[in-house]
Design a protein around this motif. Structure first.
Motif, PDB file in Angstrom:
ATOM      1  N   VAL A 155     -97.253  56.480 -44.642  1.00  0.00           N
ATOM      2  CA  VAL A 155     -97.514  56.862 -43.243  1.00  0.00           C
ATOM      3  C   VAL A 155     -98.137  58.255 -43.234  1.00  0.00           C
ATOM      4  CG1 VAL A 155     -95.854  55.395 -42.053  1.00  0.00           C
ATOM      5  CG2 VAL A 155     -95.070  57.485 -43.139  1.00  0.00           C
ATOM      6  N   PRO A 156     -99.372  58.390 -43.703  1.00  0.00           N
ATOM      7  CA  PRO A 156     -99.988  59.719 -43.836  1.00  0.00           C
ATOM      8  C   PRO A 156    -100.121  60.469 -42.524  1.00  0.00           C
ATOM      9  CG  PRO A 156    -101.628  57.985 -44.129  1.00  0.00           C
ATOM     10  CD  PRO A 156    -100.297  57.317 -44.130  1.00  0.00           C
ATOM     11  N   ARG A 157    -100.438  59.775 -41.438  1.00  0.00           N
ATOM     12  CA  ARG A 157    -100.592  60.458 -40.153  1.00  0.00           C
ATOM     13  C   ARG A 157     -99.266  61.055 -39.689  1.00  0.00           C
ATOM     14  NH1 ARG A 157    -105.237  58.973 -36.991  1.00  0.00           N
ATOM     15  NH2 ARG A 157    -106.575  57.495 -38.077  1.00  0.00           N
ATOM     16  N   LEU A 158     -98.204  60.261 -39.762  1.00  0.00           N
ATOM     17  CA  LEU A 158     -96.895  60.739 -39.334  1.00  0.00           C
ATOM     18  C   LEU A 158     -96.409  61.868 -40.228  1.00  0.00           C
ATOM     19  CD1 LEU A 158     -94.426  60.464 -37.512  1.00  0.00           C
ATOM     20  CD2 LEU A 158     -93.561  58.688 -39.059  1.00  0.00           C
ATOM     21  N   THR A 159     -96.608  61.731 -41.525  1.00  0.00           N
ATOM     22  CA  THR A 159     -96.187  62.771 -42.459  1.00  0.00           C
ATOM     23  C   THR A 159     -96.922  64.081 -42.182  1.00  0.00           C
ATOM     24  OG1 THR A 159     -95.774  61.085 -44.148  1.00  0.00           O
ATOM     25  CG2 THR A 159     -95.932  63.369 -44.896  1.00  0.00           C
ATOM     26  N   GLY A 160     -98.227  63.991 -41.968  1.00  0.00           N
ATOM     27  CA  GLY A 160     -99.003  65.193 -41.664  1.00  0.00           C
ATOM     28  C   GLY A 160     -98.588  65.834 -40.357  1.00  0.00           C
ATOM     29  N   GLY A 206    -103.251  64.628 -42.357  1.00  0.00           N
ATOM     30  CA  GLY A 206    -102.517  63.630 -43.124  1.00  0.00           C
ATOM     31  C   GLY A 206    -103.384  62.428 -43.460  1.00  0.00           C
ATOM     32  N   ARG A 207    -104.176  61.999 -42.497  1.00  0.00           N
ATOM     33  CA  ARG A 207    -105.070  60.855 -42.742  1.00  0.00           C
ATOM     34  C   ARG A 207    -106.123  61.193 -43.790  1.00  0.00           C
ATOM     35  NH1 ARG A 207    -107.090  57.137 -44.169  1.00  0.00           N
ATOM     36  NH2 ARG A 207    -108.030  55.358 -43.098  1.00  0.00           N
TER      37      ARG A 207
END
Length: 212
Positions: A155-160, A206-207
């Motif tokens: 979940v790169p967007r959420l992590t970022g 994150g994306r």
């Protein structure tokens, strides 16, 4: 024979892979960097002139404690989100919700009860506050994103987003310690909006940076 040759070829080309870091160690390293930034900023700018008085007020203490808890829990959430399986501890990802709710409630209370907020001792430097929040967040954000990049989040967007929200909380804590202005309109415009914008920037970063 083709399958056996493929297996042999892949085995011959395989290189040692460095194990992913432990999320607890990631969190400790990030908190160390954050603590240095907070301590250095307070040492340079000094505590707000009414700090001793404010520490006797329950509302100020609750708000400050909520921010510290949000900083730690959001950092932990970002570290555990960096792993595909959350290390079988997915409940840790939801930890920031509780301190965030407490902080929002304190802001709402001070908005509904104007007498709960003392008159500011200094003039409103809104733009400076926004710049400070972004500036104080740079090193914590870069550190947390670099640590998360070594893992394999799904979940790169959420992590970022959570990583930059955790970093932005660093600036909010610093300003809470050094700035003698607790006016809710000032907080909403000069503090909360920049923090939300940093969260959106974190989604984009994150994306771009955490995709594997």
């Amino acid at each position: 024979m083709q399958t056996e040759q493929l297996i042999a070829q892949l085995s011959a080309e395989a290189a040692p892979v460095k194990p992913a870091p432990c999320p607890k160690r990631m969190l400790v390293r990030w908190l160390g960097v954050t603590a240095l930034i907070i301590g250095g900023a307070v040492a340079v700018s000094h505590l707000r002139p009414d700090f001793a008085q404010r520490m006797t007020e329950p509302l100020y203490c609750i708000e400050l404690a909520a921010l510290v808890a949000l900083l730690i829990s959001a950092g932990a959430s970002a570290c555990w989100l960096a792993f595909p399986d959350r290390r079988q501890q997915g409940w840790l990802v939801k930890l920031p919700l509780l301190p965030l709710a407490v902080y929002v409630l304190t802001i709402a209370y001070r908005l509904l009860v104007p007498g709960a907020t003392a008159v500011a001792l200094e003039e409103d430097n809104g733009m400076i506050c926004s710049i400070c929040i972004v500036g104080y967040a740079l090193a914590p954000a870069a550190t947390l994103l670099a640590l998360a990049r070594r893992c394999a989040t799904t979940v790169p967007r959420l992590t970022g987003a959570i990583a930059l929200l955790a970093a932005a909380t660093t600036g909010q804590i610093i300003l809470k310690l050094i700035e003698a202005n607790d006016a809710v309109p000032h907080l909403l415009v000069s503090h909360i909006i920049p923090i939300m914008l940093l969260g959106l920037i974190g989604m984009a970063l994150g994306r771009k940076l955490l995709v594997w």
